[in-house]
Each structure stands twice: as C-alpha cells, then as structure tokens.
Design an enzyme around this catalytic site. Structure first.
Site, mmCIF file in Angstrom:
data_model
loop_
_atom_site.group_PDB
_atom_site.id
_atom_site.type_symbol
_atom_site.label_atom_id
_atom_site.label_comp_id
_atom_site.label_asym_id
_atom_site.label_seq_id
_atom_site.Cartn_x
_atom_site.Cartn_y
_atom_site.Cartn_z
ATOM 1 C CB ALA A 263 31.238 28.745 42.771
ATOM 2 C CD GLN B 151 28.627 31.056 35.231
ATOM 3 O OE1 GLN B 151 29.440 31.895 34.856
ATOM 4 N NE2 GLN B 151 28.056 30.191 34.394
ATOM 5 C CB SER B 152 34.960 29.999 39.490
ATOM 6 O OG SER B 152 36.218 30.509 39.889
ATOM 7 C CG ASN B 153 34.197 36.206 38.190
ATOM 8 O OD1 ASN B 153 33.540 35.997 37.177
ATOM 9 N ND2 ASN B 153 33.718 36.898 39.216
ATOM 10 C CB ALA C 72 37.666 28.659 37.353
#
Length: 338
Positions: A73, A75-77, A79
């Site tokens: 998503a 705000q992907s942690n 990624a």
C-alpha cells in the site's frame, strides 16, 4: 526444526527488547502488559519485515539477482524496509504502491514511508486500488529481464514460506527470552495483515509446543478470510520446514473487529491507542498496523478478555514513520482550562 540450513543475511538488531508496559497496565487496571520491540530491528527505522528480509534477500543474492521488486500500500512499511535492504546490499529496488485508501493528501502520498522509499533510491510506481499486484510485479519483472537485468520478486509483506521463517525464528527468540527471565507469557497479541508474521509465529509456537496463546488483530480482511490466509501460509511454511504431521486449523485465531472503514483508514480506537501509548509509555505506534492492533488489545482488556494476573505481550511491528502521512488525524493537545 532446523532454521540454520536456510541462507540468511544479517540486516537487523536481534534479539529485540522485551519490555514491561507498567504505566499502561496501571491505566487499564491490568493484566500485566509487555511489548516485544520489533520496531527496534534497526533497518530504516525498524519493523517486522526485517526478519523476513534476512531470508528473502539471502535467496535473492544466491540467485545473483541485481534488482528486487515488491509491492504494498502507499504507506507500506514492507516497501520501505525492502528498499533499505536493497540499498545496504548494493542492489536496485523497484516498488509498486497500491492506492488502497483513495487519499490525495500530499502528506499521505509523498511523506512518511514514501519519502524514505525515495531516499533509499527505489524506483516507485503507483497502481490503483484493486489492482492484481502480483501480476503487476510480474509485468515489471519481464520488462527488467528484457532490459538485461536479473530481478527477484518479493510478495507483498514478504509473506511466503521463506519470509515467514523470520517469524518462526521470532517465536524461538521470544520463548528463550521468557525462559531467561522466568516470565510466563500467557498471550501474544499483534496486528495481522498479509499473514506472514502470524503464520510464522503460529508455526514456531506450535512446533515448540508452547502454551502461549496467539491472537492476531486484523487490519484488513474479515475474520474468516484472514484466518484462512494465515492457516494456508502456516501450513506451507510448516511443510517447507519439513515438520511432521500438520498444522491444526484451531491454532490460528484472528479478531477483525477493529479494521474500521478499511485498510489504512483511521479509526477512533486507533487514534486513542496511538495517543495513549505515546503519553503513557513514550512509545510510537503506527496508524495502519500496530495502532489498530493496540486498539484491539486495549478494548479486549477493558472487556475483561484477559485475567488480571496474566502476562500479555504485544508485538510492536514498527512503522511509526507512517504517522507523518497522517498529520490531520492526530491533532494538537488542547491547553488545559485555566
């Protein structure tokens, strides 16, 4: 259960701390609350995905990949930590971000994790909500192959059997920590989304025949779907490790009553939980995962779900940098009346 036979690249700071939350326990009137600090793994502000990436990136290197591709998503942690891991190992990183909230606030679309994705040198592409993200990654991989590169595709959240081994290992770590300090852990609670963290914990705890009861607080899917995803990945991880018999369905338990309007969409309970932890324990949660997980834990404590004398550990999966993507959600503290 021989985890050492799988290649692993050191990326994090382990073991992560196991700390009491005495102030929160007192505010809520019990039980005895603890926190397992996987926000302290050290890689680009930390987080749970680092445990998975130690195994995934080791395989990528073994396959002589020169670029990793993953998705998440906005705000992907995951990624952000993948981009950081690639930077540390001298690899390129290509990230696909799915719009799961519809927010057009620049703070959400460009700050927080997204800012760090760019700082770590990742190539970032956007995809609309509802996209088949696995298929989208395969398209990108094919283009990179045509360009003479050697891509390695990591599923969202690092959630496959190899990645889940990172949390089988975490279960061993937690059980060892509890034994070293003579602490009986009755419950372990955490936020569950892409299934890899809970699947790994389920496998590890069951393989150890641990009495710790594991509860995932869902942040995305309805309960039946979440539990099915976790059990499916847990069984595949169980088989991947060569363990005997099978992983029972009943060891997978999720409570998905705290998702609210959807993945990444703020809820009053999440806002209260993040604010309460900041003001009682000096700890920062994130608004997508650990905030909703803690909201579930707090509500269950208030409802008497846990006994007063039990020890309950909350697994902090990290991601507090995402708070900077939600500045309007957490307003300033009002001045006390004079």
């Amino acid at each position: 259960m021989d985890i050492a036979r799988f290649p692993r690249i050191p990326l994090g700071h382990f073991p992560t701390p196991l700390e009491p939350m005495q102030n929160l326990s007192r505010v809520l009137g019990g039980p005895r609350l603890w926190i397992k600090r996987d926000d302290c793994t050290g890689l680009s502000t930390g987080g749970n995905k680092t445990r998975k990436l130690e195994f995934l990136m080791a395989e990528a290197l073994a396959l002589k990949a020169d670029v990793v591709i993953t998705q998440g998503a906005t705000q992907s942690n995951h990624a952000r930590q993948t981009a950081a891991a690639a930077a540390r190992l001298g690899m390129r990183c290509h990230i696909l971000l799915e719009d799961r909230t519809g927010s057009t606030d620049p703070s959400y679309t460009d700050n927080g994790n997204v800012l760090l994705d760019h700082m770590h040198g990742a190539v970032v592409e956007r995809r609309p909500g509802g996209s088949n993200m696995q298929a989208e990654m395969e398209v990108v991989a094919a283009k990179l192959v045509d360009a003479g590169q050697r891509p390695y595709v990591i599923p969202g959240g690092g959630s496959n059997p190899l990645g889940a081994i990172g949390y089988v290992n975490a279960a061993l770590e937690l059980v060892n920590q509890s034994a070293e300090r003579g602490l009986r852990i009755d419950h372990l609670v955490h936020a569950t989304g892409s299934a890899g963290t809970q699947a790994g914990l389920v496998v590890g705890l069951h393989a150890l025949n641990s009495p710790i009861r594991l509860l995932g607080i869902g942040v995305r899917a309805p309960r039946e779907k979440q539990e099915t995803m976790v059990h499916d990945l847990g069984r595949r991880t169980w088989d991947f490790l060569g363990l005997r018999h099978d992983l029972p369905r009943e060891v997978v338990v999720a409570n998905c009553d705290y998702v609210g309007g959807g993945y990444g969409v703020p809820t009053p309970g999440m806002v209260e939980a993040v604010t309460l932890l900041a003001r009682t324990e000096g700890l920062l949660l994130d608004p997508v995962y650990s905030g909703k997980g803690m909201a579930g834990l707090i509500d269950l404590v208030r409802k008497g779900h846990f006994k007063k004398d039990e020890n309950v550990v909350f697994l902090h999966t990290g991601g507090s940098v995402a708070l900077f993507g939600y500045p309007g959600t957490f307003g300033p503290v009002p001045e006390p009346a004079s």
